[in-house]
Design a protein around this motif. Structure first.
Motif, short mmCIF file in Angstrom:
data_model
loop_
_atom_site.label_atom_id
_atom_site.label_comp_id
_atom_site.label_asym_id
_atom_site.label_seq_id
_atom_site.Cartn_x
_atom_site.Cartn_y
_atom_site.Cartn_z
N MET A 1 13.92 -42.94 -76.82
CA MET A 1 13.89 -42.92 -75.34
C MET A 1 14.94 -43.89 -74.79
O MET A 1 14.98 -45.04 -75.19
N GLY A 2 15.78 -43.39 -73.91
CA GLY A 2 16.77 -44.27 -73.31
C GLY A 2 16.10 -45.30 -72.43
O GLY A 2 15.01 -45.09 -71.93
N THR A 3 16.75 -46.41 -72.25
CA THR A 3 16.11 -47.46 -71.46
C THR A 3 16.85 -47.70 -70.15
O THR A 3 16.53 -48.61 -69.42
N ASP A 4 17.85 -46.87 -69.84
CA ASP A 4 18.61 -47.10 -68.61
C ASP A 4 17.84 -46.54 -67.41
O ASP A 4 16.87 -45.80 -67.56
N LEU A 5 18.30 -46.93 -66.24
CA LEU A 5 17.58 -46.53 -65.02
C LEU A 5 17.52 -45.01 -64.88
O LEU A 5 16.51 -44.46 -64.44
N GLN A 6 18.58 -44.32 -65.27
CA GLN A 6 18.54 -42.86 -65.13
C GLN A 6 17.42 -42.24 -65.98
O GLN A 6 16.75 -41.30 -65.56
N ALA A 7 17.21 -42.79 -67.18
CA ALA A 7 16.13 -42.27 -68.04
C ALA A 7 14.77 -42.53 -67.41
O ALA A 7 13.87 -41.67 -67.45
N LEU A 8 14.61 -43.70 -66.79
CA LEU A 8 13.33 -44.01 -66.13
C LEU A 8 13.14 -43.11 -64.90
O LEU A 8 12.04 -42.63 -64.63
N TYR A 9 14.24 -42.90 -64.17
CA TYR A 9 14.18 -42.05 -62.99
C TYR A 9 13.79 -40.62 -63.39
O TYR A 9 13.00 -39.96 -62.72
N ARG A 10 14.32 -40.18 -64.52
CA ARG A 10 14.01 -38.84 -65.01
C ARG A 10 12.51 -38.68 -65.25
O ARG A 10 11.90 -37.69 -64.85
N LEU A 11 11.91 -39.69 -65.88
CA LEU A 11 10.46 -39.64 -66.12
C LEU A 11 9.71 -39.51 -64.79
O LEU A 11 8.78 -38.71 -64.65
N MET A 12 10.13 -40.33 -63.82
CA MET A 12 9.43 -40.33 -62.52
C MET A 12 9.62 -39.01 -61.79
O MET A 12 8.69 -38.48 -61.18
N LEU A 13 10.84 -38.49 -61.84
CA LEU A 13 11.14 -37.27 -61.09
C LEU A 13 10.38 -36.06 -61.66
O LEU A 13 9.86 -35.24 -60.91
N ARG A 14 10.28 -35.98 -62.99
CA ARG A 14 9.52 -34.87 -63.59
C ARG A 14 8.08 -34.90 -63.10
O ARG A 14 7.48 -33.90 -62.77
N SER A 15 7.52 -36.12 -63.09
CA SER A 15 6.13 -36.26 -62.66
C SER A 15 5.98 -35.88 -61.18
O SER A 15 5.07 -35.15 -60.80
N ARG A 16 6.90 -36.37 -60.34
CA ARG A 16 6.80 -36.10 -58.89
C ARG A 16 6.94 -34.60 -58.62
O ARG A 16 6.16 -34.03 -57.86
N ARG A 17 7.93 -33.97 -59.27
CA ARG A 17 8.13 -32.54 -59.01
C ARG A 17 6.95 -31.73 -59.54
O ARG A 17 6.54 -30.73 -58.94
N PHE A 18 6.38 -32.17 -60.67
CA PHE A 18 5.22 -31.46 -61.21
C PHE A 18 4.05 -31.58 -60.24
O PHE A 18 3.37 -30.59 -59.93
N GLU A 19 3.82 -32.78 -59.72
CA GLU A 19 2.69 -32.94 -58.79
C GLU A 19 2.94 -32.21 -57.47
O GLU A 19 1.99 -31.78 -56.81
N GLU A 20 4.20 -32.04 -57.10
CA GLU A 20 4.49 -31.23 -55.90
C GLU A 20 4.11 -29.77 -56.16
O GLU A 20 3.58 -29.09 -55.27
N ALA A 21 4.38 -29.30 -57.38
CA ALA A 21 3.99 -27.92 -57.72
C ALA A 21 2.47 -27.80 -57.72
O ALA A 21 1.91 -26.81 -57.22
N VAL A 22 1.79 -28.82 -58.26
CA VAL A 22 0.32 -28.82 -58.27
C VAL A 22 -0.20 -28.80 -56.83
O VAL A 22 -1.17 -28.10 -56.50
N THR A 23 0.45 -29.55 -55.95
CA THR A 23 0.04 -29.60 -54.54
C THR A 23 0.05 -28.20 -53.93
O THR A 23 -0.88 -27.80 -53.24
N LYS A 24 1.12 -27.46 -54.22
CA LYS A 24 1.23 -26.10 -53.65
C LYS A 24 0.09 -25.22 -54.16
O LYS A 24 -0.50 -24.45 -53.40
N LEU A 25 -0.21 -25.34 -55.46
CA LEU A 25 -1.30 -24.51 -56.02
C LEU A 25 -2.63 -24.90 -55.38
O LEU A 25 -3.46 -24.04 -55.06
N TRP A 26 -2.84 -26.20 -55.18
CA TRP A 26 -4.09 -26.68 -54.60
C TRP A 26 -4.20 -26.20 -53.14
O TRP A 26 -5.24 -25.71 -52.70
N GLU A 27 -3.08 -26.32 -52.41
CA GLU A 27 -3.10 -25.89 -51.00
C GLU A 27 -3.31 -24.38 -50.89
O GLU A 27 -3.86 -23.90 -49.89
#
Ligand SMILES: Cc1ncc(C[n+]2csc(CCOP(=O)(O)OP(=O)(O)O)c2C)c(N)n1
Length: 333
Positions: free
Chosen positions: A1-27
């Motif tokens: 696992m890379g330790t640079d900011l872009q690698a950390l941002y990638r982890l966060m963005l996948r989670s955020r976009r996934f939860e946005e998709a979950v939000t649409k299904l829930w709504e």
């Protein structure tokens, strides 16, 4: 696992976009029950999860989606689980709160504070069977007054377990402000059990990564358990669609005044007290709408501005991955 900011941002963005998709299904009414998102906590979770290796374990609370997504659990399997499908991660029996992945040694529970004892068990197993592996407990500030969590602090310290307790402190437990029901300082409390303890701005993923790295390394080296207090914003409210977070004073004024003057019922003094409490809660959550500026993704993105084309490509890649997971989950419905 890379330790640079872009690698950390990638982890966060996948989670955020996934939860946005979950939000649409829930709504759209496809997911039943309450939905607890981890939006706002991604900096804390990414900064810790980025250090995990095969054989490390995670015990999670009712906001278990981000850690599982970041750890690499199959997204379509997760979605099917949320949809209550028998081919979901836990055969549709767990929903979003009670998840288990044997492959990732990860389990979540809606019982507040239970990630403490669970992570203690994982850490014992690591100490006996797989030295060098560690376990992480994620929980909120609301869990910090639970007896079972304090018992876990005690045993982890007594047995010098390879365990990191991570408190995602958003200062709220549903509609209770944690500082109002917490005696003393929870970091001091952890230290009093003999845990190494640190405090960090959880909206700064790099700061979390650095703090967690030190604590995880000591645990791997056999130097014992620790506690990390990470401050983070509560961007959505307690659950998806939380009416308190969206409260509008003008809309509330009429019904509140009607309730205040209605007879029979509580005494005027009791009503005045309840009204004051409610207005103070609404006022506090309204102020916290400004917490958007503490969004860990926005903060990281600002620092990554110079890598704009890389960010655009990353965004597209993640959107495509989530679209595919959605199609896979829905296709077989
Ligand atoms: C043992 C237990 N008590 C009460 C609840 C009801 N409950 C669900 S979430 C929650 C608040 C948890 O607050 P915190 O741990 O700070 O997490 P947050 O929701 O703020 O992320 C409570 C009290 C529960 N699920 N389990």
């Amino acid at each position: 696992m890379g330790t640079d900011l872009q690698a950390l941002y990638r982890l966060m963005l996948r989670s955020r976009r996934f939860e946005e998709a979950v939000t649409k299904l829930w709504e759209a009414g496809k997911i039943s029950g309450e939905m607890h998102l981890g939006v706002g906590e991604e900096g804390v979770v990414a900064g810790v999860v980025a250090h995990l290796r095969d054989g490390d374990a995670m015990a999670l609370d009712h906001r278990g989606t981000p850690p599982l997504v970041m750890r690499g659990v199959d997204l379509a399997l997760l979605l099917k689980e949320f949809l209550g499908r028998s081919d979901g991660l836990c055969k549709g029996m767990g929903g979003h709160m009670h998840l288990f992945s044997a492959q990732h040694l990860a389990a979540s529970s809606g019982i507040v504070g239970s990630s403490g004892p669970l992570a203690t068990g994982f850490a014992m197993a690591a100490q006996y069977l797989h030295p060098g592996n560690i376990s992480v407990a994620f929980f909120g500030d609301g869990a910090s007054n639970q007896g079972m969590l304090l018992e876990s602090f005690n045993l982890a310290s007594a047995w010098q377990l390879p365990l990191i307790f991570v408190c995602k402190d958003n200062t709220w437990a549903i509609a209770t402000q944690s500082p109002k029901v917490t005696g003393g300082d929870i970091t001091d409390r952890a230290r009093s059990f003999g845990l190494e303890a640190a405090e960090v701005d959880g909206s700064d993923v790099e700061a979390v990564y650095a703090a967690a790295g030190h604590l995880i390394e000591r645990a791997r080296d056999g130097d014992g358990p620790s506690f990390l207090l990470a401050h983070c914003p509560r961007l959505e409210g307690h659950y998806l669609g939380d009416p308190l977070r969206r409260a509008n004073m003008m809309e509330l004024a009429g019904p509140l005044m009607t309730a205040f003057v209605a007879q029979p019922g509580a005494s005027v003094a009791e009503r005045a007290y309840s009204l004051g409490t409610l207005l103070s809660l609404v006022g506090k959550t309204t102020v916290e709408k400004n917490w958007r500026r503490h969004d860990p993704l926005d903060k990281a993105r600002r620092k990554l501005q110079s890598q704009k084309s890389g960010l655009d490509a990353l965004e597209k890649e993640i959107e495509a991955e989530i679209r595919l997971a959605l199609e896979t989950a829905m296709m077989e419905a």
